[in-house]
Design an enzyme around this catalytic site. Sequence first.
Site: not given
Ligand code: XLS
Ligand code: NI
Ligand code: NI
Length: 439
Positions: A99, A102, A230, A266, A269, A305, A307, A337
């Site tokens: 991003h 980042d 996404e 993702e 998600h 999420d 991750d 991610d």
């Molecule tokens: C958040 C998203 C984010 C995107 C990029 O849940 O996964 O990380 O991948 O903005």
């Molecule tokens: Ni993501």
């Molecule tokens: Ni995410």
Amino acid sequence: MKKYDEIKKVTYQGPKSKEPFAFKYYNPDEIIMGKKMRDHLKFALSYWHTIDYVGADMFGGATGDKNFNLKDPKEIYRKKADFAFELMDKLDIDYYCFHDVDIAPEGKTLQESLDNFNEMVDYLKVLQDKHHKKLLWDTANNFGNKIFMAGAATSPNADIFAVAASKVKACIDADIKLGGTAYVFWGGREGYDTLLNTNMALENDNLARFLTLARDYGRKQGFKGDFLIEPKPKEPTKHQYDFDAATCCNFLRKYDLLKDFKLNIEANHATLAKHDFAHELRVARINGVFSSIDANQGDMLLGWDTDEFPFNVYDATYCMLEVLKEGGFKNGGLNFDAKTRRQSNTSEDILLAYITGMDTFALGLRIAAKIIEDGRIDEFKEDRYRSYKQGIGKKIVDNDITFEELDSYARGLTNIEVESGRQEYLQEIINNIIFSLYE
Ligand code: XLS
Ligand code: NI
Ligand code: NI
């Protein structure tokens, strides 16, 4: 266990190795189904989780440190970039994603932030060339700053729409400069919490206007890659507009954006939307919008999420089956991610987490290739739909039939038998292939 600095390069040592800092399944240059593993998998490092995240959660602050004992923000971000490329070298990862916020410190004004950003983009270009790495995609963080509290493109305040556009424009320019092959729009706060204060129709139209403007700008500047949405059902807002793959397809179709936009799916998600990861990939594929993947894993007992680095081999297998059936990644890849758990707070943990994630997908690829080679699953499916190959079925798929004809055909039927779906038999084939992989 070895220290981070002692590990120069993580190499493939095979499934029998007990070395923590070695790949057991990922052998980058090994050929599987006519292609190197690295080209099948196109692994990417996520800057936000790997280079910036320090373990803070809702209940406590950082458990790690990524400031490298430095004070000056610009120096810190340069050091972060060095760290990122050193990590990619150690892990033999070819791609990365970021991003805007980042990679560079945010300034006091938008102008200052953009200047800092562009300075760092130039630095990344130097590092990319030196380390032979590529940008997979970038994206604008249009959700973190408090001005985005009510959304970016869907904010009730038009000034915010403009600020968001300025940031996306800078990211598209950076993407072109760094040779990225995709640009990602994750919804961020493009959604709502209550209809009492929300004009959903205007917000949806504005989101489409924003994407159209971004597309037009990007194409005008010569960007040839994919624009990606996404999907995510909730978090941070209660109702995210990009709920899931099917919702995104409907949106893209309604606003005539299907030519330029595809999806970045993702895993976490997908499960938040109560879908299997593979379901989302399949929906994307059959609608012609599959492009890229955010590889991670959620925890089914937690509703958010999380991750996590992926380690579920079944999910990775079904994912790689979709990727192989699609003919592989074109402009997309597998972006981790994913972040190390809060208690895994050392640089060694970052390496170990990536090794686990990469090996999981390497296994997924190996097994998926075996499933295709084995042929039993494909054969079963093919045979299950054979009634559409001739007779009345063929007429149906050829769109060569009327309701009246179907009616008279149906009345003449005497023995109708729907065959068993044989789910358990098919699941046993999968286990059999998985557990005999290294026999
Ligand atoms: C958040 C998203 C984010 C995107 C990029 O849940 O996964 O990380 O991948 O903005
Ligand atoms: Ni993501
Ligand atoms: Ni995410």
